[in-house]
Scaffold this motif. Structure first.
Motif, PDB file in Angstrom:
ATOM      1  N   ASN A 286      26.305  52.887  39.150  1.00 19.84           N
ATOM      2  CA  ASN A 286      26.135  51.441  39.216  1.00 19.84           C
ATOM      3  C   ASN A 286      27.344  50.689  38.652  1.00 19.84           C
ATOM      4  O   ASN A 286      27.907  49.834  39.338  1.00 19.84           O
ATOM      5  CB  ASN A 286      24.839  51.036  38.521  1.00 19.84           C
ATOM      6  CG  ASN A 286      24.514  49.583  38.727  1.00 19.84           C
ATOM      7  OD1 ASN A 286      25.350  48.705  38.617  1.00 19.84           O
ATOM      8  ND2 ASN A 286      23.263  49.312  39.027  1.00 19.84           N
ATOM      9  N   PRO A 287      27.775  50.940  37.416  1.00 20.62           N
ATOM     10  CA  PRO A 287      28.943  50.191  36.919  1.00 20.62           C
ATOM     11  C   PRO A 287      30.223  50.526  37.679  1.00 20.62           C
ATOM     12  O   PRO A 287      31.073  49.661  37.863  1.00 20.62           O
ATOM     13  CB  PRO A 287      29.043  50.589  35.445  1.00 20.62           C
ATOM     14  CG  PRO A 287      28.231  51.822  35.297  1.00 20.62           C
ATOM     15  CD  PRO A 287      27.198  51.796  36.381  1.00 20.62           C
TER      16      PRO A 287
ATOM     17  N   VAL B 172      41.220  50.902  34.341  1.00 20.22           N
ATOM     18  CA  VAL B 172      39.850  51.337  34.141  1.00 20.22           C
ATOM     19  C   VAL B 172      39.879  52.582  33.263  1.00 20.22           C
ATOM     20  O   VAL B 172      40.600  53.532  33.554  1.00 20.22           O
ATOM     21  CB  VAL B 172      39.153  51.643  35.489  1.00 20.22           C
ATOM     22  CG1 VAL B 172      37.740  52.143  35.255  1.00 20.22           C
ATOM     23  CG2 VAL B 172      39.144  50.416  36.392  1.00 20.22           C
ATOM     24  N   SER B 173      39.110  52.555  32.183  1.00 18.40           N
ATOM     25  CA  SER B 173      39.011  53.705  31.276  1.00 18.40           C
ATOM     26  C   SER B 173      37.600  54.264  31.330  1.00 18.40           C
ATOM     27  O   SER B 173      36.633  53.525  31.142  1.00 18.40           O
ATOM     28  CB  SER B 173      39.328  53.292  29.837  1.00 18.40           C
ATOM     29  OG  SER B 173      40.631  52.798  29.741  1.00 18.40           O
TER      30      SER B 173
ATOM     31  N   GLU C 141      35.056  51.165  30.923  1.00 18.46           N
ATOM     32  CA  GLU C 141      35.729  49.906  30.609  1.00 18.46           C
ATOM     33  C   GLU C 141      36.641  49.521  31.760  1.00 18.46           C
ATOM     34  O   GLU C 141      37.309  50.375  32.332  1.00 18.46           O
ATOM     35  CB  GLU C 141      36.562  50.056  29.339  1.00 18.46           C
ATOM     36  CG  GLU C 141      35.754  50.445  28.118  1.00 18.46           C
ATOM     37  CD  GLU C 141      36.633  50.636  26.896  1.00 18.46           C
ATOM     38  OE1 GLU C 141      37.537  49.808  26.676  1.00 18.46           O
ATOM     39  OE2 GLU C 141      36.428  51.623  26.188  1.00 18.46           O
ATOM     40  N   ASP C 142      36.656  48.217  32.062  1.00 16.27           N
ATOM     41  CA  ASP C 142      37.540  47.753  33.122  1.00 16.27           C
ATOM     42  C   ASP C 142      38.406  46.610  32.605  1.00 16.27           C
ATOM     43  O   ASP C 142      38.211  46.131  31.497  1.00 16.27           O
ATOM     44  CB  ASP C 142      36.740  47.340  34.359  1.00 16.27           C
ATOM     45  CG  ASP C 142      35.825  46.162  34.103  1.00 16.27           C
ATOM     46  OD1 ASP C 142      36.330  45.079  33.744  1.00 16.27           O
ATOM     47  OD2 ASP C 142      34.609  46.320  34.257  1.00 16.27           O
TER      48      ASP C 142
ATOM     49  N   HIS D 190      34.029  44.077  42.128  1.00 16.16           N
ATOM     50  CA  HIS D 190      34.288  42.818  41.439  1.00 16.16           C
ATOM     51  C   HIS D 190      35.537  42.761  40.574  1.00 16.16           C
ATOM     52  O   HIS D 190      35.925  41.666  40.166  1.00 16.16           O
ATOM     53  CB  HIS D 190      33.076  42.444  40.575  1.00 16.16           C
ATOM     54  CG  HIS D 190      31.801  42.375  41.340  1.00 16.16           C
ATOM     55  ND1 HIS D 190      31.556  41.425  42.316  1.00 16.16           N
ATOM     56  CD2 HIS D 190      30.687  43.154  41.302  1.00 16.16           C
ATOM     57  CE1 HIS D 190      30.355  41.616  42.827  1.00 16.16           C
ATOM     58  NE2 HIS D 190      29.806  42.654  42.228  1.00 16.16           N
ATOM     59  N   VAL D 191      36.123  43.886  40.252  1.00 24.54           N
ATOM     60  CA  VAL D 191      37.270  43.859  39.339  1.00 24.54           C
ATOM     61  C   VAL D 191      38.558  43.833  40.159  1.00 24.54           C
ATOM     62  O   VAL D 191      38.701  44.544  41.147  1.00 24.54           O
ATOM     63  CB  VAL D 191      37.227  45.070  38.377  1.00 24.54           C
ATOM     64  CG1 VAL D 191      38.470  45.105  37.503  1.00 24.54           C
ATOM     65  CG2 VAL D 191      35.983  45.002  37.509  1.00 24.54           C
ATOM     66  N   ILE D 192      39.473  43.017  39.721  1.00 25.19           N
ATOM     67  CA  ILE D 192      40.739  42.798  40.415  1.00 25.19           C
ATOM     68  C   ILE D 192      41.453  44.132  40.641  1.00 25.19           C
ATOM     69  O   ILE D 192      41.553  44.964  39.732  1.00 25.19           O
ATOM     70  CB  ILE D 192      41.634  41.856  39.581  1.00 25.19           C
ATOM     71  CG1 ILE D 192      40.942  40.511  39.385  1.00 25.19           C
ATOM     72  CG2 ILE D 192      43.003  41.693  40.221  1.00 25.19           C
ATOM     73  CD1 ILE D 192      41.561  39.647  38.313  1.00 25.19           C
TER      74      ILE D 192
END
Length: 187
Positions: free
Chosen positions: A125-126, A140-141, A156-157, A133-135
């Motif tokens: 899901n994430p 990303v970690s 983490e993004d 949604h993230v540029i």
């Protein structure tokens, strides 16, 4: 006490889920009422019906995942190699998102009692939200570690975060403000 807090959280979740399900359903019903009056739909109207149907379907899937997770008896849980699942999902993500700076750090041989399918949903899901949604190009970690007797999955993004973003779990179980209630002009 724990049981009353859990019950209150569940009731709040049900209220929020009900709102999330009713909104797209109301839009779809509105278009169907127009259809009964023989009003021709534009492409935009048909697109909105499709989007709201997909939103409804996604919300129902999310609701079912939560209910499925809450309803699994401890006796049905089995040992799951969390390290293996996380490594596979993170490596797949890194390959699919080669335009991002992805760092993966997974401790080996972490086992938990759980359900593999629900764990997969929890991990995917994430990652799917990051893809959507993230540029592009954002860092990303992804990591899996342990602390005491806990397994810690960290995703983490590179944001962006809203100014009022919160990491408090209670903020997510009480997702909607009472200020947005129907009686106060909310829909």
């Amino acid at each position: 006490d724990f049981e009353s807090t859990k019950r209150k959280t569940l009731l709040n979740f049900i209220a929020d889920a009900s709102h999330e399900l009713r909104t797209p359903l109301t839009i779809i019903k509105g278009y169907m009422a127009l259809n009964e009056k023989k009003i021709n739909f534009s492409r935009d109207a048909l697109k909105q019906i499709q989007e709201e149907s997909e939103r409804l379907d996604k919300n129902i899937d999310s609701l079912m995942t939560v209910l499925e997770f809450e309803s699994i008896p401890d006796t049905d849980l089995e040992p799951v190699n969390l390290s293996r699942i996380v490594i596979e999902e993170f490596e797949t993500f890194a390959k699919l998102e080669s335009n991002r700076k992805v760092s993966v750090n997974v401790a080996s041989n972490i086992w938990i009692m759980g359900d593999s399918e629900i764990i997969l949903k929890f991990i995917r899901n994430p990652l799917m939200n990051i893809r959507r949604h993230v540029i592009l190009g954002s860092k990303v970690s992804l990591s899996l570690s342990t602390a005491d007797s806990y397994a810690i999955v960290s995703i983490e993004d590179g944001g962006p975060l809203e100014d009022n973003f919160s990491f408090q779990l209670s903020d997510y179980s009480n997702r909607f403000s009472n200020e947005r209630a129907f009686e106060k002009g909310g829909s």
